[in-house]
Motif scaffolding. Structure first.
Motif, short mmCIF file in Angstrom:
data_model
loop_
_atom_site.label_atom_id
_atom_site.label_comp_id
_atom_site.label_asym_id
_atom_site.label_seq_id
_atom_site.Cartn_x
_atom_site.Cartn_y
_atom_site.Cartn_z
N ASP A 1 -21.67 46.92 -25.62
CA ASP A 1 -22.54 46.14 -24.75
C ASP A 1 -22.79 46.89 -23.45
O ASP A 1 -21.93 47.62 -22.96
N GLU B 1 -33.71 46.51 -34.23
CA GLU B 1 -34.56 45.37 -33.87
C GLU B 1 -34.85 45.34 -32.37
O GLU B 1 -34.84 44.28 -31.74
N VAL B 2 -35.14 46.51 -31.82
CA VAL B 2 -35.43 46.60 -30.39
C VAL B 2 -36.82 46.05 -30.06
O VAL B 2 -37.19 45.99 -28.90
N GLY C 1 -39.11 47.31 -22.54
CA GLY C 1 -37.69 47.50 -22.27
C GLY C 1 -37.35 48.94 -21.91
O GLY C 1 -36.63 49.20 -20.95
N VAL D 1 -33.16 54.33 -31.86
CA VAL D 1 -33.62 52.96 -32.10
C VAL D 1 -34.36 52.92 -33.44
O VAL D 1 -35.03 53.86 -33.83
N GLN E 1 -37.28 43.15 -30.21
CA GLN E 1 -36.92 41.82 -29.71
C GLN E 1 -35.96 41.90 -28.52
O GLN E 1 -35.47 40.88 -28.06
N TRP E 2 -35.68 43.11 -28.06
CA TRP E 2 -34.69 43.21 -26.99
C TRP E 2 -35.25 42.80 -25.65
O TRP E 2 -36.44 42.90 -25.38
N PHE F 1 -40.55 46.62 -27.23
CA PHE F 1 -39.67 47.78 -27.06
C PHE F 1 -40.09 48.62 -25.86
O PHE F 1 -39.27 49.01 -25.04
N LEU G 1 -33.96 43.64 -21.87
CA LEU G 1 -33.01 44.28 -20.98
C LEU G 1 -33.18 43.75 -19.57
O LEU G 1 -34.28 43.79 -19.02
N GLU H 1 -28.68 46.01 -17.11
CA GLU H 1 -28.56 46.68 -18.41
C GLU H 1 -29.41 47.94 -18.46
O GLU H 1 -28.98 48.99 -18.95
N ALA I 1 -29.39 51.38 -31.98
CA ALA I 1 -29.85 50.02 -31.70
C ALA I 1 -30.93 49.62 -32.69
O ALA I 1 -31.86 50.39 -32.95
#
Length: 200
Positions: free
Chosen positions: A29, A46-47, A87, A72, A49-50, A84, A52, A56, A44
């Motif tokens: 994490d 399914e970025v 982020g 990714v 859907q990330w 993505f 940040l 982070e 990583a």
């Protein structure tokens, strides 16, 4: 939650190489602790859907600036690309995202990777396709480089290498896709190790 792709990949690396790897995967994490700095390679999924937050993004940038490597995978179509990109722009606001040509050394360090192979997820294959989103069905191999020109973020868009690792022992999963997925992981791991050796 146990990820079979991680375990299958670990078993393959242990069986086929001399790389000393752990027996199990390690979830990491970006929580402000120092744990992330113990791991030179992050993977990583399914970025698309990330989300940040500022802290982070700052820690991920620090991790990458210190010599870490991020790969990714498993995000598809234009909408997930936008999520993505938002982020990763919080991490690298000024670094270009580039399409990597087939001639890039990252695809030829241990073996040659055929970038024409689209590595499909199991769900797509069930529908007889190699892509998940029809608005952008083509595989995209992209990356972000540091100031010395080394790739620090490897981007596998419109593909699912994790599914290929997970199902590589299943005879119903196409061998060509499984082999390509294992090659790209080996190439990127080798690239990350080379970057670690040349940090100065």
């Amino acid at each position: 939650m146990i990820f079979r792709s991680d375990r299958n990949l670990i078993e393959g690396v242990r069986r086929l190489t001399r790389i000393d790897v752990r027996s199990v995967e390690q979830a990491v994490d970006l929580d402000g602790s120092d744990d992330v700095y113990n791991w030179p390679f992050l993977y990583a999924v399914e970025v698309g859907q990330w989300l940040l937050d500022e802290n982070e993004a700052k820690q991920l940038r620090d991790y990458l600036d210190r010599g870490g490597f991020l790969m990714v995978d498993d995000f598809h179509g234009r909408y997930q690309w936008q999520i993505f990109e938002e982020g990763i722009r919080a991490v690298f606001p000024d670094s270009p995202i580039e399409d990597l040509p087939a001639s890039d050394p990252i695809f030829h360090m241990l073996s040659d990777v055929d970038l024409n192979v689209q590595i499909a997820g199991e769900a797509a294959l069930m529908y007889g396709r190699t892509y998940e989103q029809g608005d952008d069905p083509y595989p995209r191999w992209r990356g972000i480089r540091d100031k010395k020109g080394r790739i620090v973020v490897a981007i596998c868009h419109n593909m699912d290498l994790g599914d290929a690792w997970e199902h590589s022992n299943d005879p119903r999963y196409p061998e060509e896709m499984a082999s390509t997925a294992h090659r790209i992981r080996s190439e990127e791991h080798t690239s990350e190790l080379q970057s670690h050796l040349n940090l100065v």
